[in-house]
Scaffold this active site. Structure first.
Site, PDB file in Angstrom:
ATOM      1  N   LYS A 111     -21.923  -1.673 -33.709  1.00 35.27           N
ATOM      2  CA  LYS A 111     -23.045  -2.618 -33.785  1.00 35.27           C
ATOM      3  C   LYS A 111     -23.817  -2.491 -35.105  1.00 35.27           C
ATOM      4  O   LYS A 111     -23.649  -1.513 -35.847  1.00 35.27           O
ATOM      5  CB  LYS A 111     -23.972  -2.386 -32.582  1.00 35.27           C
ATOM      6  CG  LYS A 111     -23.314  -2.701 -31.234  1.00 35.27           C
ATOM      7  CD  LYS A 111     -24.343  -2.685 -30.112  1.00 35.27           C
ATOM      8  CE  LYS A 111     -23.706  -3.004 -28.776  1.00 35.27           C
ATOM      9  NZ  LYS A 111     -24.710  -3.100 -27.685  1.00 35.27           N
ATOM     10  N   TYR A 163     -21.712 -12.481 -24.966  1.00 37.80           N
ATOM     11  CA  TYR A 163     -22.531 -11.800 -23.957  1.00 37.80           C
ATOM     12  C   TYR A 163     -22.995 -12.763 -22.857  1.00 37.80           C
ATOM     13  O   TYR A 163     -24.017 -12.504 -22.225  1.00 37.80           O
ATOM     14  CB  TYR A 163     -23.740 -11.158 -24.629  1.00 37.80           C
ATOM     15  CG  TYR A 163     -23.438  -9.829 -25.311  1.00 37.80           C
ATOM     16  CD1 TYR A 163     -23.018  -8.726 -24.572  1.00 37.80           C
ATOM     17  CD2 TYR A 163     -23.603  -9.664 -26.674  1.00 37.80           C
ATOM     18  CE1 TYR A 163     -22.758  -7.502 -25.171  1.00 37.80           C
ATOM     19  CE2 TYR A 163     -23.351  -8.445 -27.292  1.00 37.80           C
ATOM     20  CZ  TYR A 163     -22.926  -7.370 -26.525  1.00 37.80           C
ATOM     21  OH  TYR A 163     -22.675  -6.148 -27.122  1.00 37.80           O
ATOM     22  N   ASN A 209     -27.652   0.359 -29.766  1.00 37.57           N
ATOM     23  CA  ASN A 209     -26.985   1.503 -29.130  1.00 37.57           C
ATOM     24  C   ASN A 209     -25.589   1.761 -29.701  1.00 37.57           C
ATOM     25  O   ASN A 209     -24.692   2.233 -29.001  1.00 37.57           O
ATOM     26  CB  ASN A 209     -26.979   1.363 -27.598  1.00 37.57           C
ATOM     27  CG  ASN A 209     -26.155   0.199 -27.107  1.00 37.57           C
ATOM     28  OD1 ASN A 209     -25.719  -0.638 -27.896  1.00 37.57           O
ATOM     29  ND2 ASN A 209     -25.922   0.135 -25.819  1.00 37.57           N
ATOM     30  N   HIS A 239     -20.349  -1.175 -28.572  1.00 41.65           N
ATOM     31  CA  HIS A 239     -20.015  -1.861 -27.326  1.00 41.65           C
ATOM     32  C   HIS A 239     -18.569  -1.526 -26.998  1.00 41.65           C
ATOM     33  O   HIS A 239     -17.742  -1.381 -27.896  1.00 41.65           O
ATOM     34  CB  HIS A 239     -20.147  -3.389 -27.481  1.00 41.65           C
ATOM     35  CG  HIS A 239     -19.507  -4.138 -26.334  1.00 41.65           C
ATOM     36  ND1 HIS A 239     -20.167  -4.344 -25.144  1.00 41.65           N
ATOM     37  CD2 HIS A 239     -18.262  -4.651 -26.176  1.00 41.65           C
ATOM     38  CE1 HIS A 239     -19.346  -4.988 -24.313  1.00 41.65           C
ATOM     39  NE2 HIS A 239     -18.190  -5.180 -24.920  1.00 41.65           N
ATOM     40  N   GLU A 268     -12.136 -10.006 -23.980  1.00 43.87           N
ATOM     41  CA  GLU A 268     -12.935  -9.683 -25.176  1.00 43.87           C
ATOM     42  C   GLU A 268     -12.046  -9.563 -26.417  1.00 43.87           C
ATOM     43  O   GLU A 268     -12.450  -9.952 -27.512  1.00 43.87           O
ATOM     44  CB  GLU A 268     -13.732  -8.393 -24.943  1.00 43.87           C
ATOM     45  CG  GLU A 268     -14.818  -8.580 -23.883  1.00 43.87           C
ATOM     46  CD  GLU A 268     -15.690  -7.356 -23.677  1.00 43.87           C
ATOM     47  OE1 GLU A 268     -15.431  -6.308 -24.300  1.00 43.87           O
ATOM     48  OE2 GLU A 268     -16.649  -7.456 -22.901  1.00 43.87           O
TER      49      GLU A 268
HETATM   50  P1  CMP Z   1     -23.389  -3.413 -24.421  1.00 46.32           P
HETATM   51  O1  CMP Z   1     -22.413  -2.409 -23.918  1.00 46.32           O
HETATM   52  O2  CMP Z   1     -23.096  -4.049 -25.725  1.00 46.32           O
HETATM   53  O3  CMP Z   1     -23.538  -4.554 -23.311  1.00 46.32           O
HETATM   54  C1  CMP Z   1     -24.722  -5.324 -23.177  1.00 46.32           C
HETATM   55  C2  CMP Z   1     -25.850  -4.789 -23.997  1.00 46.32           C
HETATM   56  O4  CMP Z   1     -27.142  -5.214 -23.613  1.00 46.32           O
HETATM   57  C3  CMP Z   1     -25.899  -3.283 -23.860  1.00 46.32           C
HETATM   58  O5  CMP Z   1     -24.799  -2.686 -24.526  1.00 46.32           O
HETATM   59  C4  CMP Z   1     -27.273  -2.981 -24.452  1.00 46.32           C
HETATM   60  O6  CMP Z   1     -27.212  -2.829 -25.867  1.00 46.32           O
HETATM   61  C5  CMP Z   1     -28.067  -4.263 -24.150  1.00 46.32           C
HETATM   62  N1  CMP Z   1     -29.169  -4.033 -23.214  1.00 46.32           N
HETATM   63  C6  CMP Z   1     -30.474  -4.180 -23.495  1.00 46.32           C
HETATM   64  N2  CMP Z   1     -31.216  -3.890 -22.421  1.00 46.32           N
HETATM   65  C7  CMP Z   1     -30.372  -3.545 -21.423  1.00 46.32           C
HETATM   66  C8  CMP Z   1     -30.532  -3.124 -20.069  1.00 46.32           C
HETATM   67  N3  CMP Z   1     -31.736  -3.019 -19.506  1.00 46.32           N
HETATM   68  N4  CMP Z   1     -29.425  -2.845 -19.346  1.00 46.32           N
HETATM   69  C9  CMP Z   1     -28.179  -2.973 -19.892  1.00 46.32           C
HETATM   70  N5  CMP Z   1     -27.971  -3.358 -21.173  1.00 46.32           N
HETATM   71  C10 CMP Z   1     -29.048  -3.634 -21.941  1.00 46.32           C
END
Ligand code: CMP
Length: 142
Positions: free
Chosen positions: A11, A51, A114, A117, A128
């Site tokens: 990311k 998403y 974070n 993904h 995906e």
């Molecule tokens: P990712 O694995 O990319 O999938 C969805 C993303 O939404 C997740 O990582 C987080 O970066 C983001 N996100 C933000 N807030 C939340 C939340 N409360 N729960 C889950 N995903 C979240």
């Protein structure tokens, strides 16, 4: 124990912070071969579509905005149980809950920023992967 493919995204936070090499190295050291890779900047439309499963979540707008805030590196990883192995390497979604030694535990800044993904199931991995790569862009290593 099947050979699987999974989709991984480094990311914008991890790209900006210079962690591309260290993250890719963790995949390779854990028997996940990189069989396709590219650096791209997502459009808002692409991020919304990718998403779309989260479109009714309160964090959706922030997530899309963040994913478009800088380039990302997208790769297809191949290996035995690749989906689960990658999820384990990534650690918990919220870096505050991610173990040290996991990618998110070591490199992530917040639940949005974070670091990575990764597909959460084999079925989603297939969808995906085809979101980002044509079959002709995926190498056959074995
Ligand atoms: P990712 O694995 O990319 O999938 C969805 C993303 O939404 C997740 O990582 C987080 O970066 C983001 N996100 C933000 N807030 C939340 C939340 N409360 N729960 C889950 N995903 C979240």
């Amino acid at each position: 124990m099947d050979v699987e493919k999974t989709l991984s995204i480094i990311k914008p936070d991890a790209v900006k912070n210079g962690y591309i090499g260290e993250i890719l190295s963790r995949f390779e050291k854990n028997n996940l071969n990189i069989v396709a890779i590219k650096m791209i900047s997502l459009t808002a439309q692409q991020a919304q579509n990718f998403y779309s499963v989260h479109k009714n979540q309160p964090f959706f707008v922030d997530l899309v905005t963040f994913m478009c805030s800088g380039p990302v590196v997208v790769q297809v990883l191949e290996g035995i149980d690749a989906v689960a192995v990658n999820r384990k390497l990534m650690g918990a979604t919220d870096p505050k809950k991610a173990d040290s030694g996991t990618i998110r535990g070591d490199f992530a800044e917040s639940i949005d920023a974070n670091a990575v993904h990764g597909s959460d199931s084999l079925e989603n991995a297939s969808e995906e992967i085809s979101f980002f790569f044509a079959d002709s862009e995926i190498s056959i290593l074995s």
